[in-house]
Design a protein around this motif. Structure first.
Motif, PDB file in Angstrom:
ATOM      1  N   GLY A 193       0.816  -1.213   0.000  1.00 51.80           N
ATOM      2  CA  GLY A 193       0.000   0.000   0.000  1.00 51.80           C
ATOM      3  C   GLY A 193       0.847   1.259   0.000  1.00 51.80           C
ATOM      4  N   GLN A 194       1.930   1.259   0.802  1.00 53.64           N
ATOM      5  CA  GLN A 194       2.834   2.404   0.833  1.00 53.64           C
ATOM      6  C   GLN A 194       3.508   2.608  -0.514  1.00 53.64           C
ATOM      7  OE1 GLN A 194       2.067   4.408   3.432  1.00 53.64           O
ATOM      8  NE2 GLN A 194       4.219   4.619   3.931  1.00 53.64           N
ATOM      9  N   LEU A 195       3.834   1.507  -1.182  1.00 48.47           N
ATOM     10  CA  LEU A 195       4.488   1.590  -2.484  1.00 48.47           C
ATOM     11  C   LEU A 195       3.635   2.381  -3.462  1.00 48.47           C
ATOM     12  CD1 LEU A 195       6.644   0.716  -4.567  1.00 48.47           C
ATOM     13  CD2 LEU A 195       5.332  -1.367  -4.909  1.00 48.47           C
ATOM     14  N   PHE A 196       2.334   2.092  -3.498  1.00 48.26           N
ATOM     15  CA  PHE A 196       1.479   2.777  -4.455  1.00 48.26           C
ATOM     16  C   PHE A 196       1.074   4.159  -3.965  1.00 48.26           C
ATOM     17  CE2 PHE A 196       1.207  -1.515  -5.970  1.00 48.26           C
ATOM     18  CZ  PHE A 196       1.130  -1.363  -7.337  1.00 48.26           C
ATOM     19  N   HIS A 275       8.448   9.080  -8.147  1.00 54.37           N
ATOM     20  CA  HIS A 275       9.249   8.405  -7.127  1.00 54.37           C
ATOM     21  C   HIS A 275       9.583   6.978  -7.542  1.00 54.37           C
ATOM     22  CE1 HIS A 275       9.424   5.641  -3.686  1.00 54.37           C
ATOM     23  NE2 HIS A 275       9.975   6.622  -2.994  1.00 54.37           N
ATOM     24  N   LEU A 276       8.546   6.189  -7.893  1.00 59.54           N
ATOM     25  CA  LEU A 276       8.755   4.766  -8.177  1.00 59.54           C
ATOM     26  C   LEU A 276       9.609   4.569  -9.427  1.00 59.54           C
ATOM     27  CD1 LEU A 276       8.178   1.878  -7.383  1.00 59.54           C
ATOM     28  CD2 LEU A 276       6.056   1.982  -8.686  1.00 59.54           C
ATOM     29  N   THR A 277       9.382   5.390 -10.446  1.00 55.18           N
ATOM     30  CA  THR A 277      10.168   5.272 -11.670  1.00 55.18           C
ATOM     31  C   THR A 277      11.646   5.536 -11.393  1.00 55.18           C
ATOM     32  OG1 THR A 277       8.246   6.056 -12.901  1.00 55.18           O
ATOM     33  CG2 THR A 277      10.348   6.040 -14.062  1.00 55.18           C
ATOM     34  N   THR A 278      11.920   6.559 -10.604  1.00 56.40           N
ATOM     35  CA  THR A 278      13.309   6.887 -10.264  1.00 56.40           C
ATOM     36  C   THR A 278      13.948   5.764  -9.453  1.00 56.40           C
ATOM     37  OG1 THR A 278      12.695   9.227 -10.212  1.00 56.40           O
ATOM     38  CG2 THR A 278      14.790   8.624  -9.204  1.00 56.40           C
ATOM     39  N   LEU A 308      14.492   7.600  -1.121  1.00 58.50           N
ATOM     40  CA  LEU A 308      13.303   7.093  -1.780  1.00 58.50           C
ATOM     41  C   LEU A 308      12.703   5.900  -1.056  1.00 58.50           C
ATOM     42  CD1 LEU A 308      14.474   7.324  -5.513  1.00 58.50           C
ATOM     43  CD2 LEU A 308      12.927   8.870  -4.327  1.00 58.50           C
ATOM     44  N   LEU A 309      13.554   5.097  -0.426  1.00 60.59           N
ATOM     45  CA  LEU A 309      13.060   3.910   0.275  1.00 60.59           C
ATOM     46  C   LEU A 309      12.476   4.236   1.650  1.00 60.59           C
ATOM     47  CD1 LEU A 309      15.877   1.308  -0.500  1.00 60.59           C
ATOM     48  CD2 LEU A 309      13.505   1.218  -1.270  1.00 60.59           C
ATOM     49  N   GLN A 310      12.991   5.265   2.274  1.00 61.46           N
ATOM     50  CA  GLN A 310      12.617   5.544   3.656  1.00 61.46           C
ATOM     51  C   GLN A 310      11.108   5.760   3.854  1.00 61.46           C
ATOM     52  OE1 GLN A 310      14.861   8.738   5.374  1.00 61.46           O
ATOM     53  NE2 GLN A 310      14.597   7.963   7.444  1.00 61.46           N
ATOM     54  N   PRO A 311      10.428   6.569   3.024  1.00 61.54           N
ATOM     55  CA  PRO A 311       8.981   6.759   3.244  1.00 61.54           C
ATOM     56  C   PRO A 311       8.153   5.510   3.013  1.00 61.54           C
ATOM     57  CG  PRO A 311       9.666   7.821   1.205  1.00 61.54           C
ATOM     58  CD  PRO A 311      10.910   7.409   1.913  1.00 61.54           C
ATOM     59  N   MET A 312       8.700   4.516   2.324  1.00 60.27           N
ATOM     60  CA  MET A 312       7.947   3.297   2.046  1.00 60.27           C
ATOM     61  C   MET A 312       7.930   2.326   3.220  1.00 60.27           C
ATOM     62  SD  MET A 312       9.267   2.619  -1.842  1.00 60.27           S
ATOM     63  CE  MET A 312       8.644   0.943  -1.761  1.00 60.27           C
TER      64      MET A 312
END
Length: 314
Positions: A193-196, A275-278, A308-312
């Motif tokens: 869910g966090q990923l999306f 974010h995800l693309t980067t 980029l990984l931290q907020p996920m």
């Protein structure tokens, strides 16, 4: 005249219930189940999937249908009151007020509740009528769709921003079903869910301005650069060749490394990159640092894979 008005009112009420409920059902139904039915050869399921892939069309159809239903119920009330109380202004005022709860409960609230609870079953039953209404109202629906496109061109937004909301709802259903079936743990569902949630945001939201990082030109003076990086309080030191950033150094390696310091490559992405693309591009090249560049190719901000990984994983 009274009988005709009652029949017309009941028809408008059924029409309102049909369009209100089917609209809720289209929001709620599992696209995955419909796709599987379509793969099994169900033409009706394929038609509904096509409709879900064009949300502007079915929203416009529901809008036209509900307006038609409201017009019919209002017209029926006017006919009935005019027949019973020919010139009574009070009756014309009180009549619609007294009938409003009936229209709301039976034409809006109950159908929405039923379709919310059993969207797939009820949509299968009303599917032929829904597709027929879509075809009948197609000219008006296309006109509304053209209006939506014109508004988007003028304002930069559209009144039918539904595709993303529907996709999020469908994703939530799939993740919830996976957890209930024991395929996903609660932590995995939360991570997905966090990923999306985070992945659709701009990468620049997690970046730092270029001026926050230390820069160094080749050849490298280890001690001075380590001192500058410590003052900037950032673990990355950017390496310049001329005026162009060609790589980066790790502060930890400047302190503990011996011999030649390794210059690691950076990737360049647009300021408007997601974010995800980067993050995926960084993983593809086994990189850790991305430069966010403007339309002229000039770096404006820097984002690391850790940022980029931290907020996920919060």
């Amino acid at each position: 005249m009274i009988v005709f008005a009652i029949l017309l009112f009941l028809f408008g009420l059924v029409l309102s219930a049909f369009f209100s409920g089917s609209e809720t059902g289209l929001y709620r139904v599992s696209r995955t189940r419909l796709v599987l039915d379509g793969l099994d050869g169900s033409r009706g399921a394929k038609a509904i999937v096509w409709l879900l892939n064009h949300p502007t069309l079915f929203v416009a159809t529901a809008l036209v249908g509900n307006n038609l239903a409201n017009f019919l119920t209002s017209f029926a009330l006017v006919l009935a009151i005019g027949s019973l109380y020919a010139e009574s202004a009070l009756a014309e005022l009180i009549g619609p007020i007294l009938m409003t709860p009936i229209v709301f409960v039976f034409g809006e609230l109950l159908p929405k509740h039923w379709f919310f609870q059993a969207p797939y079953r009820l949509l299968c039953r009303v599917r032929p009528l829904l597709l027929l209404a879509t075809v009948l109202f197609l000219p008006v629906s296309l006109l509304l769709a053209a209006l939506a496109v014109a508004l988007r061109a003028l304002t930069g937004q559209t009144p039918f921003r539904l595709r993303l909301a529907m996709a999020r709802g469908e994703l939530a259903q799939v993740l919830r079903a996976g957890e209930e079936a024991g395929i996903l743990h609660a932590g995995q569902r939360s991570l997905a869910g966090q990923l999306f949630d985070v992945g659709n945001q701009l990468a620049i939201s997690f970046a730092v301005p270029l001026g926050r990082l230390s820069t160094v030109r080749l050849p490298i003076d280890r001690e001075s650069i380590a001192s500058e990086a410590r003052r900037r309080n950032h673990p990355i030191v950017l390496v310049l060749r001329g005026d162009r950033i060609v790589g980066y150094l790790r502060y930890s390696e400047l302190l503990t490394g011996e011999g030649k310091v390794e210059v690691r490559p950076v990737i360049r992405v647009s300021l408007t990159e997601r974010h995800l693309t980067t993050l995926l591009r960084l993983y593809d090249v086994a990189g850790e640092v991305a430069l966010l560049c403007d339309e002229h190719g000039d770096a404006r901000s820097v984002v690391t894979r850790r940022q980029l990984l931290q907020p996920m994983i919060k």
